[in-house]
Design a protein around this motif. Structure first.
Motif, PDB file in Angstrom:
ATOM      1  N   ILE A 136       0.877  -1.300   0.073  1.00  0.00           N
ATOM      2  CA  ILE A 136      -0.045   0.064  -0.059  1.00  0.00           C
ATOM      3  C   ILE A 136       0.880   1.225  -0.050  1.00  0.00           C
ATOM      4  N   ASN A 137       2.095   1.263   0.736  1.00  0.00           N
ATOM      5  CA  ASN A 137       2.909   2.522   0.560  1.00  0.00           C
ATOM      6  C   ASN A 137       3.588   2.652  -0.720  1.00  0.00           C
ATOM      7  N   ALA A 138       3.712   1.618  -1.597  1.00  0.00           N
ATOM      8  CA  ALA A 138       4.062   1.823  -2.777  1.00  0.00           C
ATOM      9  C   ALA A 138       3.364   2.191  -3.914  1.00  0.00           C
ATOM     10  N   ARG A 139       1.881   2.088  -3.576  1.00  0.00           N
ATOM     11  CA  ARG A 139       0.758   2.386  -4.399  1.00  0.00           C
ATOM     12  C   ARG A 139       0.331   3.938  -4.041  1.00  0.00           C
ATOM     13  N   VAL A 140       0.612   4.205  -2.854  1.00  0.00           N
ATOM     14  CA  VAL A 140       0.141   5.549  -2.352  1.00  0.00           C
ATOM     15  C   VAL A 140       1.144   6.275  -1.977  1.00  0.00           C
ATOM     16  N   PRO A 141       1.669   7.273  -2.664  1.00  0.00           N
ATOM     17  CA  PRO A 141       3.098   7.937  -2.630  1.00  0.00           C
ATOM     18  C   PRO A 141       3.023   8.754  -1.122  1.00  0.00           C
ATOM     19  N   ASP A 142       3.945   8.780  -0.428  1.00  0.00           N
ATOM     20  CA  ASP A 142       3.989   9.446   1.068  1.00  0.00           C
ATOM     21  C   ASP A 142       3.163   8.939   2.036  1.00  0.00           C
TER      22      ASP A 142
END
Length: 308
Positions: A136-142
């Motif tokens: 999920i962190n890879a898909r939603v930057p920052d």
């Protein structure tokens, strides 16, 4: 230490009206500040948890007479001694456990027994959750999600309170009968109420149920009364995994404490579940789980620690 003690709990990241780029909604209500992100039409709200000082663990009077076995006695002794803890930085926290809808949007599968998009995902291990967080962190930057430490989790659960529940003390009338839990938690005494799925667990033989029912299981998130910071299902529904392991409590004050984090260490879980007796659904109750352990009473919620 002076800089830690001078933290301002009234400050929050949206105080200047600048939401993060990933925010799909934000605002403030009677519970405080919130922000949300949306992924594949699934929206998850996070609540702002201010920094501050609280007393972690329970007084010995709270657990006196609760244990019904040597295993439980050891479990409850892990809650002592109650001690002061400072959380030096505020953080965001999911206002509900992670739902099956969000898990499926990220992982493209659903391991849960009690399948329903708005129920908490369960039958996920700590190791599984790390994969979820990475994806999920890879898909939603920052976005920068993680699991909360158990100190952060208990600070958020208590929301400024010091009693066994965030609504006050708990009176246990029977193994699965604590009326104070009914408004705030799905636990062994009420988790069969209006339970509609075919995959329910046979609860007809459970002792002293507050609301006797033949089948029980998890329930949709957000149906119970929130705590003072707007978090629901902190007690009951599913146990919630934490980032760290079970720290040995000391009577001295701790600042941002963390338990063991080495590979393979047991990971802390908090809050009790739909299948648990009343004595396990308290703010201070904690247990350790193997990182690869999966069960249908085990879930999680994510945190986002504010970097500045």
């Amino acid at each position: 230490m002076a800089s830690v003690l001078s933290i301002d709990p009234s400050w929050h990241p949206l105080i200047n009206g600048c939401p993060p780029a990933w925010a799909s909604e934000w605002g403030e209500d009677r519970y405080g500040v919130f922000v949300a992100f949306t992924l594949d039409a699934v929206t998850q709200r996070l609540r702002w948890i201010p920094p501050g000082r609280f007393r972690m663990g329970s007084l010995e009077e709270e657990t006196q007479g609760l244990a019904e076995s040597d295993v439980e006695r050891v479990l409850f002794e892990q809650e002592h001694p109650r001690h002061a803890v400072i959380i030096s930085r505020g953080f965001w926290l999911f206002d509900t456990p992670c739902t099956q809808a969000l898990w499926e949007a990220v992982m493209d599968e659903n391991p849960s027994r009690f399948k329903s998009p708005n129920r908490p995902v369960e039958q996920v291990s700590w190791d599984d959750v790390q994969t979820f967080i990475d994806r999920i962190n890879a898909r939603v930057p920052d976005l920068g999600l993680s699991l909360p430490t158990e100190a952060q989790w208990e600070h958020a659960c208590r929301a400024g309170t010091e009693t066994a529940l965030y609504t006050g003390p708990i009176e246990i009338l029977g193994e699965n009968n604590a009326p104070a839990l009914d408004p705030i938690a799905w636990y062994g005494g009420n988790s069969g109420v209006d339970f509609e799925l075919e995959e329910g667990v046979d609860s007809s033989s459970w002792l002293d149920m507050q609301h006797p029912n033949p089948r029980s299981g998890t329930h949709p998130v957000g149906r119970k009364q929130p705590n003072p910071w707007g978090l629901t299902d902190m007690l009951g529904n599913v146990w919630e995994l934490c980032a760290d392991g079970l720290r040995h409590y000391e009577p001295t004050m701790a600042v941002d404490p963390e338990g063991p984090t080495e590979v393979g260490a047991l990971r802390a879980a908090h809050g009790g579940s739909w299948a648990d007796m009343a004595r396990f659904c308290r703010s201070a109750c904690r247990s350790g789980r193997e990182p690869a352990f999966r069960y249908f009473d085990l879930g999680f919620r994510c945190a986002r620690v504010q970097s500045s």
